[in-house]
Motif scaffolding. Structure first.
Motif, mmCIF file in Angstrom:
data_model
loop_
_atom_site.group_PDB
_atom_site.id
_atom_site.type_symbol
_atom_site.label_atom_id
_atom_site.label_comp_id
_atom_site.label_asym_id
_atom_site.label_seq_id
_atom_site.Cartn_x
_atom_site.Cartn_y
_atom_site.Cartn_z
ATOM 1 N N ASP A 58 0.775 -1.312 0.103
ATOM 2 C CA ASP A 58 0.133 -0.122 -0.180
ATOM 3 C C ASP A 58 0.839 1.119 -0.109
ATOM 4 N N LEU A 59 2.351 1.176 0.384
ATOM 5 C CA LEU A 59 3.103 2.233 0.224
ATOM 6 C C LEU A 59 3.911 2.268 -1.149
ATOM 7 N N ASP A 60 3.405 1.263 -1.805
ATOM 8 C CA ASP A 60 3.741 1.441 -3.351
ATOM 9 C C ASP A 60 5.214 0.942 -3.426
ATOM 10 N N LEU A 61 5.570 -0.061 -2.368
ATOM 11 C CA LEU A 61 7.136 -0.378 -2.401
ATOM 12 C C LEU A 61 7.089 -1.471 -3.362
ATOM 13 N N ILE A 62 8.274 -1.862 -3.949
ATOM 14 C CA ILE A 62 8.678 -3.060 -4.716
ATOM 15 C C ILE A 62 9.118 -4.117 -3.867
ATOM 16 N N ILE A 63 8.680 -5.280 -3.729
ATOM 17 C CA ILE A 63 9.313 -6.284 -3.081
ATOM 18 C C ILE A 63 10.175 -6.926 -4.041
ATOM 19 N N THR A 64 11.680 -6.968 -3.925
ATOM 20 C CA THR A 64 12.503 -7.672 -4.557
ATOM 21 C C THR A 64 12.858 -9.065 -4.278
ATOM 22 N N LYS A 65 13.076 -9.143 -2.931
ATOM 23 C CA LYS A 65 13.555 -10.528 -2.403
ATOM 24 C C LYS A 65 12.678 -10.630 -0.965
ATOM 25 N N ALA A 66 12.412 -11.678 -0.550
ATOM 26 C CA ALA A 66 11.855 -11.924 0.601
ATOM 27 C C ALA A 66 12.224 -13.184 1.307
ATOM 28 N N ILE A 68 10.692 -15.628 4.617
ATOM 29 C CA ILE A 68 9.458 -15.964 5.469
ATOM 30 C C ILE A 68 9.806 -17.159 6.353
ATOM 31 N N SER A 69 9.763 -17.121 7.525
ATOM 32 C CA SER A 69 9.679 -18.298 8.503
ATOM 33 C C SER A 69 8.568 -17.869 9.857
ATOM 34 N N SER A 70 7.693 -18.682 9.799
ATOM 35 C CA SER A 70 6.526 -18.504 10.924
ATOM 36 C C SER A 70 6.245 -19.751 11.446
ATOM 37 N N ASP A 71 7.086 -20.856 11.508
ATOM 38 C CA ASP A 71 6.799 -22.250 11.937
ATOM 39 C C ASP A 71 6.565 -22.108 13.369
ATOM 40 N N GLY A 72 5.822 -22.730 14.242
ATOM 41 C CA GLY A 72 5.719 -22.316 15.629
ATOM 42 C C GLY A 72 5.185 -21.083 15.862
ATOM 43 N N GLY A 73 5.503 -20.481 17.194
ATOM 44 C CA GLY A 73 4.808 -19.243 17.688
ATOM 45 C C GLY A 73 5.310 -18.085 17.338
ATOM 46 N N TRP A 74 6.664 -17.956 16.517
ATOM 47 C CA TRP A 74 7.295 -16.680 16.085
ATOM 48 C C TRP A 74 7.086 -16.450 14.521
ATOM 49 N N PHE A 75 7.180 -15.286 14.186
ATOM 50 C CA PHE A 75 6.999 -14.860 12.840
ATOM 51 C C PHE A 75 8.458 -14.109 12.549
ATOM 52 N N MET A 76 9.063 -14.524 11.798
ATOM 53 C CA MET A 76 10.237 -13.470 11.412
ATOM 54 C C MET A 76 10.225 -13.432 9.910
ATOM 55 N N ASP A 77 10.295 -12.162 9.335
ATOM 56 C CA ASP A 77 10.492 -11.963 7.967
ATOM 57 C C ASP A 77 11.609 -10.915 7.641
ATOM 58 N N VAL A 78 12.035 -11.028 6.419
ATOM 59 C CA VAL A 78 13.028 -10.048 6.162
ATOM 60 C C VAL A 78 12.516 -9.601 4.616
ATOM 61 N N PHE A 79 12.275 -8.350 4.317
ATOM 62 C CA PHE A 79 11.895 -8.163 2.931
ATOM 63 C C PHE A 79 12.896 -7.125 2.335
ATOM 64 N N HIS A 80 13.365 -7.340 1.137
ATOM 65 C CA HIS A 80 14.318 -6.307 0.200
ATOM 66 C C HIS A 80 13.259 -5.446 -0.566
ATOM 67 N N VAL A 81 13.329 -4.283 -0.257
ATOM 68 C CA VAL A 81 12.229 -3.489 -0.863
ATOM 69 C C VAL A 81 12.826 -1.976 -1.483
ATOM 70 N N THR A 82 12.211 -1.538 -2.628
ATOM 71 C CA THR A 82 12.817 -0.353 -3.146
ATOM 72 C C THR A 82 11.518 0.685 -3.504
ATOM 73 N N ASP A 83 11.631 1.790 -3.701
ATOM 74 C CA ASP A 83 10.701 2.537 -4.436
ATOM 75 C C ASP A 83 10.222 2.274 -5.659
ATOM 76 N N ARG A 270 6.380 -8.423 -11.750
ATOM 77 C CA ARG A 270 5.742 -6.906 -11.481
ATOM 78 C C ARG A 270 5.296 -6.593 -10.268
ATOM 79 N N ALA A 271 5.119 -5.238 -10.117
ATOM 80 C CA ALA A 271 4.588 -4.643 -8.664
ATOM 81 C C ALA A 271 3.379 -5.358 -8.043
ATOM 82 N N LYS A 272 3.387 -5.360 -6.912
ATOM 83 C CA LYS A 272 2.089 -6.232 -6.121
ATOM 84 C C LYS A 272 1.946 -7.602 -6.190
ATOM 85 N N LEU A 273 3.107 -8.130 -7.162
ATOM 86 C CA LEU A 273 2.902 -9.819 -7.307
ATOM 87 C C LEU A 273 2.760 -10.905 -6.185
ATOM 88 N N MET A 274 3.480 -10.181 -5.060
ATOM 89 C CA MET A 274 3.809 -11.022 -3.746
ATOM 90 C C MET A 274 2.062 -10.794 -3.299
#
Length: 456
Positions: A58-66, A68-83, A270-274
């Motif tokens: 919604d901020l119109d950021l482009i996610i180039t890499k990500a 994701i790990s959310s197995d169990g009780g904890w959620f850990m994400d890393v997103f590579h973003v650009t404008d 493309r944008a918003k694919l993820m």
């Protein structure tokens, strides 16, 4: 069959755990040369991945890499973003918003997850949802009905896919500029719209619904088309004629040792694919436990380790086929269709982008869409926004017969429309590296680009 159920959290215990272990969000501009890293560590909960991706898109950021790990009780994400221009996120207000919206103070933030489609200048509005069989000129007819009933369209978003049209329109009373709550007026509008949406013989009338609140427009459009089963038949059956590079390649396999189904998507980036993929998996009641997202221009590869919310993996061929079809449809909904005889391409290639700016007035959308229809142009996607007294309309158009748009028609449009409003005609370069949303961003249509204006 693997049958690992989603862990149950007592609501009070979950709130206590969140207070003890609040979400940690960092926006890192130093670790990577070509992108900003957004890291999110949080207590796990159903739908959290979609919430995070929704804020970023919604901020119109482009996610180039990500990652994701959310197995169990904890959620850990890393997103590579650009404008939108491929640069790191340097704007302090954007960074501050990300940290607040995804962090422990998220409830205090007026979240952009509602994506109000640019409606900031009105005291209230009524949201209208429409879905029906598409036909040339239908948007023009819809806007004419609303104008005749003294409803002003202050914002809208329209998608077409597989011969269906779905749109969310925000309207108010043309004299009071407030939401319309009169049940009699709403009933008259609903009846007229249903009659209009009623297609050819034996075709069920289109569906209309109203609400007084906000909705996340993109997700709602996905839900409407999914419920309408736009992933079945029609275009899907004709895609064998399209070049292979334009068809998403989706596979569903089993990860025996961990008890997951692995969904792999390879398609043009493309944008918003993820967002489109995660939104669809979530609405189909699947939980993403791990994921890896990468972009190797011009294509993207996304891999999701999922289970159904009941803990089961996809065992039957029917389930796998349905997931593949639904994801294909989700990817293509932001892609303008040309014709069954033509190559399916992105909006930049499928036709023209018409950007119109003018002083807002009642019936403006009706007038513009009428002119497009009279010039033989069909609207495949549209966005309408009103800020103060300024209206900005963006239309992706194509020739109603499926042929390339004749530039003589464009010149005629300039002469007819140019007297009353500013018209910018774009044919975005066909480079597959060009984000699909970039042409829109230049018009400040997407809500994220209004950040400086409304948070200054």
């Amino acid at each position: 069959m693997a049958n690992v159920c989603w862990p149950y959290f007592d609501p009070e215990y979950e709130n206590l755990s969140t207070r003890i272990n609040p979400p940690r969000v960092s926006v890192d501009n130093t670790s990577c040369n070509d992108s900003t890293l957004v890291k999110v560590d949080s207590m796990n909960k159903p739908g959290i991945l979609l919430e995070v991706v929704q804020v970023l898109t919604d901020l119109d950021l482009i996610i180039t890499k990500a990652y994701i790990s959310s197995d169990g009780g904890w959620f850990m994400d890393v997103f590579h973003v650009t404008d939108q221009q491929g640069n790191k996120i340097a704007d302090i207000k954007t960074i501050d918003y990300i940290e607040k919206a995804l962090g422990p103070k998220s409830q205090e933030v007026t979240t952009w997850a509602d994506k109000r489609v640019g409606v900031h200048s009105v005291g209230g509005h009524t949201a209208i949802e429409l879905i029906a069989r598409d036909r040339p000129g239908l948007l023009s007819e819809i806007s004419a009905v609303l104008a005749n009933l003294h409803f002003n369209v202050v914002a809208a978003e329209v998608w077409t896919h597989n011969r269906r049209i779905a749109c969310v329109l925000y309207v108010n009373d043309d004299t009071t500029s407030r939401a319309v709550a009169d049940p009699t007026r709403l009933s008259v509008m609903e009846d007229q719209l249903k009659n209009l949406l009623r297609g050819c013989e034996n075709d069920e009338a289109g569906r209309t619904s109203f609400s007084m609140g906000f909705t996340h427009v993109d997700r709602r459009l996905h839900q409407m088309l999914f419920a309408d089963r736009d992933y079945e038949g029609g275009i899907m059956a004709t895609e064998v004629d399209h070049p292979p590079s334009f068809k998403p390649k989706i596979t569903v396999e089993r990860c025996e040792d961990k008890g997951y189904s692995v969904v792999t998507v390879r398609c043009k980036d493309r944008a918003k694919l993820m967002f489109d993929i995660v939104c669809t998996l979530t609405d189909m009641q699947y939980v993403v436990f791990h994921a890896t997202i990468s972009s190797d221009a011009p294509h993207a590869t996304q891999e999701y380790y999922i289970r159904h919310v009941d803990g089961c993996i996809l065992d039957t061929e029917g389930e796998k086929e349905r997931v593949i079809k639904c994801l294909e449809a989700a990817i293509r909904r932001r892609v303008s269709e040309v014709s069954k005889q033509s190559t399916l391409q992105f909006p930049a290639d499928a036709g023209l982008s018409l950007e119109l700016c003018a002083k807002d007035r009642v019936g403006l959308l009706s007038e513009v869409t009428r002119i497009l229809r009279e010039n033989g142009l069909s609207v495949s996607r549209a966005g309408v926004m009103t800020i103060g007294e300024q209206a900005t309309n963006v239309f992706y158009v194509r020739d109603a017969s499926g042929n390339p748009v004749d530039m003589k028609i464009v010149e005629a449009l300039r002469k007819e429309i140019g007297h009353t409003m500013l018209l910018n005609v774009k044919k975005t370069p066909a480079s597959s590296r060009e984000p699909e949303a970039r042409g829109w961003a230049k018009t400040s249509f997407f809500f994220g680009n209004l950040l400086e204006r409304f948070l200054a």
